[in-house]
Design a protein around this motif. Structure first.
Motif, PDB file in Angstrom:
ATOM      1  N   GLU A 125      48.730  41.082  41.939  1.00  0.00           N
ATOM      2  CA  GLU A 125      49.226  41.450  40.842  1.00  0.00           C
ATOM      3  C   GLU A 125      50.119  42.635  41.122  1.00  0.00           C
ATOM      4  OE1 GLU A 125      46.214  42.415  37.580  1.00  0.00           O
ATOM      5  OE2 GLU A 125      44.715  41.576  38.937  1.00  0.00           O
TER       6      GLU A 125
ATOM      7  N   THR B  51      54.280  32.843  42.748  1.00  0.00           N
ATOM      8  CA  THR B  51      55.604  32.983  42.263  1.00  0.00           C
ATOM      9  C   THR B  51      56.277  33.973  42.981  1.00  0.00           C
ATOM     10  OG1 THR B  51      54.595  34.365  40.613  1.00  0.00           O
ATOM     11  CG2 THR B  51      54.875  31.997  39.943  1.00  0.00           C
TER      12      THR B  51
ATOM     13  N   HIS C 228      47.373  32.910  36.092  1.00  0.00           N
ATOM     14  CA  HIS C 228      47.015  31.983  34.755  1.00  0.00           C
ATOM     15  C   HIS C 228      45.600  32.204  34.516  1.00  0.00           C
ATOM     16  CE1 HIS C 228      45.000  28.674  36.838  1.00  0.00           C
ATOM     17  NE2 HIS C 228      45.566  28.910  38.062  1.00  0.00           N
TER      18      HIS C 228
ATOM     19  N   GLU D  67      52.577  35.888  39.305  1.00  0.00           N
ATOM     20  CA  GLU D  67      52.108  35.298  38.082  1.00  0.00           C
ATOM     21  C   GLU D  67      50.788  34.777  38.120  1.00  0.00           C
ATOM     22  OE1 GLU D  67      53.227  31.824  34.789  1.00  0.00           O
ATOM     23  OE2 GLU D  67      54.671  32.131  36.417  1.00  0.00           O
TER      24      GLU D  67
END
Length: 309
Positions: A239, A263, A246, A244
């Protein structure tokens, strides 16, 4: 001077060690930073890993550490507290050391947050279990209990009926009205008894589970209790790097490609860092895939740099 590595692997469990083995064999200078907190530490054995079925998890990791050492991979018992981008990555350890890496593998796994029922934490991994694929054979045909944590726990109650035909589904804090008609039909078809009422605690005699006690004092003789821990992904580093995530029913995990690339360029993830259901065999495979992708990525990067000269 700050030490430089081709790859730093954060996490020395199955996924991290598997990645380190491949990287070491590919002659990349690799550092594994391991906090020593594997998810399966409470378990006495691991199952379903071809050729290693029944092996104690601690022994499995010890063998893995010996194997990576043969290829010059370094391992330190420490914790990564920060990662900063810039000419690769600066990796800051809790012990005060900072190293640089061209690529990262995040294999920090997850933690299981157990139901707050007296006795559950103390018996977890012994006769309080969560995965029938991991432990079902060893406790087959014994009286099972399943502790509901949500209506989705119906799935667990149905699955464990594969290993015992004496299963009681303790609704605990779930109201029977929350179960669908299909849930109730399937439970009845599987021969699972639905028991309403909150569970107050476990009964243990001679260091073994003998029963589940409800808040009203009712005692149900059980020798195995399956629970559904709440998975807590250890994604803090990802983070902070801006990866990214989900959302899933089992927490938020990084978006990754088939090799585990997140990502964030140069950052791969593997094992329970990418999903709740990654068993040991999956974690080993994920670490291998990530490492082989990194080997190719570093090679092409270096070749392109030479070609530009």
């Amino acid at each position: 001077m700050t030490e430089k590595y081709a790859v730093v692997v954060v996490g020395g469990g199955t996924a991290g060690l598997s990645a380190a083995l491949v990287l070491g064999r590919a002659r990349h200078r690799t550092l594994v930073v391991d906090a020593g907190e594997p998810r399966n530490a409470p378990a006495a054995h691991m199952q379903g890993y071809l050729s290693r079925d029944g092996m104690p998890p601690a022994e499995f990791l010890a063998v893995g550490r010996e194997e990576i050492a043969r290829y010059g991979v370094e391992l330190v018992r420490d914790r990564v507290v920060e990662v900063e981008e810039g000419e690769g990555f600066a990796v800051v350890l809790a012990g005060g050391r900072t190293v640089r890496a061209r690529r990262l593998v995040i294999a920090t796994g997850l933690k299981d947050e157990l139901p707050a029922v007296p006795g559950v934490a103390e018996r977890f991994g012994r006769d309080v279990l969560h995965c029938p694929f991991c432990h079902g054979w060893e406790v087959r045909d014994q009286p099972f209990g399943v502790l509901a944590s949500s209506p989705a726990s119906v799935h667990q109650a149905l699955i464990v009926s594969q290993w015992s035909k004496d299963v009681r589904f303790f609704l605990h804090t779930v109201a029977e009205e929350e179960l669908s008609d299909q849930d109730l039909r399937r439970l009845a078809a599987a021969g699972v008894d639905v028991v309403p009422g909150e569970v107050a605690g476990l009964v243990v005699e001679d260091d073994r589970l003998t029963g589940v006690r409800l808040a009203d004092g009712t005692l149900h003789a059980r020798s195995v209790l399956f629970v559904g821990p709440r998975p807590v992904p250890q994604t803090g580093l990802l983070e902070r790097l801006g990866a990214e995530l989900h959302e899933t029913p089992f927490g938020a995990y990084p978006v990754v490609d088939p090799t585990g690339l997140t990502t964030v360029p140069g950052v791969w993830a593997a094992g329970n860092a990418i999903g709740f259901a990654e068993q040991v065999v999956h974690a080993a495979s994920g670490g291998y895939r990530a490492a082989s992708a990194i080997v190719g990525d570093l090679l092409m990067t270096d070749l392109d740099a030479v070609a530009r000269e």
